[in-house]
Scaffold this motif. Sequence first.
Motif, mmCIF file in Angstrom:
data_model
loop_
_atom_site.group_PDB
_atom_site.id
_atom_site.type_symbol
_atom_site.label_atom_id
_atom_site.label_comp_id
_atom_site.label_asym_id
_atom_site.label_seq_id
_atom_site.Cartn_x
_atom_site.Cartn_y
_atom_site.Cartn_z
ATOM 1 N N GLN A 123 0.876 -1.187 0.000
ATOM 2 C CA GLN A 123 0.000 0.000 0.000
ATOM 3 C C GLN A 123 0.907 1.230 0.000
ATOM 4 O O GLN A 123 1.800 1.362 0.822
ATOM 5 C CB GLN A 123 -0.956 0.036 1.202
ATOM 6 N N GLN A 134 5.022 -0.320 -7.446
ATOM 7 C CA GLN A 134 3.712 -0.759 -7.957
ATOM 8 C C GLN A 134 3.873 -1.849 -9.015
ATOM 9 O O GLN A 134 3.062 -2.759 -9.104
ATOM 10 C CB GLN A 134 2.936 0.442 -8.514
ATOM 11 N N VAL A 176 -1.636 -5.007 -4.984
ATOM 12 C CA VAL A 176 -1.661 -3.653 -4.427
ATOM 13 C C VAL A 176 -2.965 -3.493 -3.653
ATOM 14 O O VAL A 176 -4.025 -3.917 -4.134
ATOM 15 C CB VAL A 176 -1.565 -2.591 -5.545
ATOM 16 N N ALA A 179 -2.056 1.633 -9.900
ATOM 17 C CA ALA A 179 -1.812 0.187 -9.882
ATOM 18 C C ALA A 179 -2.626 -0.512 -10.967
ATOM 19 O O ALA A 179 -2.159 -1.453 -11.610
ATOM 20 C CB ALA A 179 -2.164 -0.373 -8.506
#
Length: 492
Positions: free
Chosen positions: A286, A374, A380, A396
């Motif tokens: 994250q 990413q 993600v 993402a």
Amino acid sequence: MCTLAGVHLREIQIQAEPLERFDPLIGPEAAARLHAGAERAREAFHGRTLFNVNSTAVGGGVAEMLQPLLAYSRGAGIDARWLVLQGEPEFFRITKRLHNRLHGSRGDGGPLGETERAAYERVIAANAAELLALVGPEDVALLHDPQTAGLVPLLARTGATVVWRSHIGTERWNDEVETAWTFLRRYVEEAQAVVFTREAYVPAFLSARAVIIPPSVDPFSVKNAPLQPEVARGILARVGILLPACGVVEPALYRHADGSPGRVDHCADVVRAGPAPAEDAPLVLQVSRWDGLKDMAGVMDGFARVADALDGAHLALVGPNVAGVEDDPEGAEVFEACIRRWRTLPHALRRRIQLVCLPMQDRDENAAIVNALQRHAAVVVQKSLEEGFGLTVAEAMWKSRPVVGSAVGGISEQLVDGESGLLVRDPRDLDAFGAALVRLFEDPDLAGRLGRAAHERTRAHFLGSRHLLQYAELFAGLLGRERVAPAPVAAP
Ligand code: UDP
């Protein structure tokens, strides 16, 4: 006491980028609409300047979007400029309070009364003094978020066309939201148009002049441009987030948006037990500002519950260096709270969970690291408790990652559950969040399918080309060449 008398608005220099870059991505029909819209905007602006004002040059979604949108606007022949207002800690405490309340959240629980209004208006007046010397009656001002709302009446009085944009909002109206709008109303109702991300965020008193324009990502920016997997791994090894292959850290190179080479030199600040994860360990990621509403700590708890079922995966919670985001005073506190929570975890989990603060000295270097993260991530997540629109989700998705997001705010429209991502209905339901992670790890075909659909959905709805066309229609309308109406856009 406000000491902003000698305040200097900061201007961020913007290089022009050609709008034609979008053509191959969006196809001939959409490209023709885009260029026709640009032509109408060019005619409408003719000699006028478009001043954008926000409160930070880096960190967060607004700064992220302004850079490319203004670059393409300049490329299309519009004199688009970006100014960052200057504040003081008390001002940003008040505006963060407004930010939290507009999301329906109590935030620090502090007041929004006449004392706060006076402190807010002192900073606004100091910034306006400079701004009014720049903005002429024929110009256009696009002001972003609560930090700039107080400028609306002051600029409107000069005869300039003033638009205010709120990048935040909640569909769950409550007393907190009410207090924020009570504070802001007298300013923003003097704007000629107000822009919101979603219809659900528009307060009734603004509905007559509201235009809905969802945010977007720039597919050509350093953050979103293609990056070979080995380059991504090299960057992550260089900053200290991955173990380098063969133990050797190579120079980590990337390309600036103009094609010139850049090198990642700064390391991240990392809180972790033991060595960095190996390159082949799956990564759950994250990326967010350190903001309570992003619930980094909740991600950690949800991951911890199911870690045994995640194929040795590691978790990276990644945010900007807490000193780096000018208008976000809560960052350090939220980061410290995450560290405290991390310390309570068993050692085996602390080895698999890292808290990362990214270097903020160089905007492109920071973007290259986020891009690498990413693209390297197996999954993600964006487990926000509230979210106007999740730019990190769109980033993402563009990178074909399977995304697990909370079904809150804009995220619930960005991801179609089971088609282009997984939505967790209740953002506080850690078991449901964990179950979504497990589902993706147990079913790699599903993860791949969601990722591919996510990319396609972003291409169709969330690229800067759509965003620019909507702005072009809005301004052409406001400047009198067309009727004022939101541009028709296919609902996502
Ligand atoms: N971001 C970044 N570096 C960081 C953390 C975040 O560049 O260390 C960027 C992230 O990639 C995204 C933006 O900040 O582009 C966050 O936007 P989002 O809409 O997700 O949340 P906001 O911060 O606007 O609430």
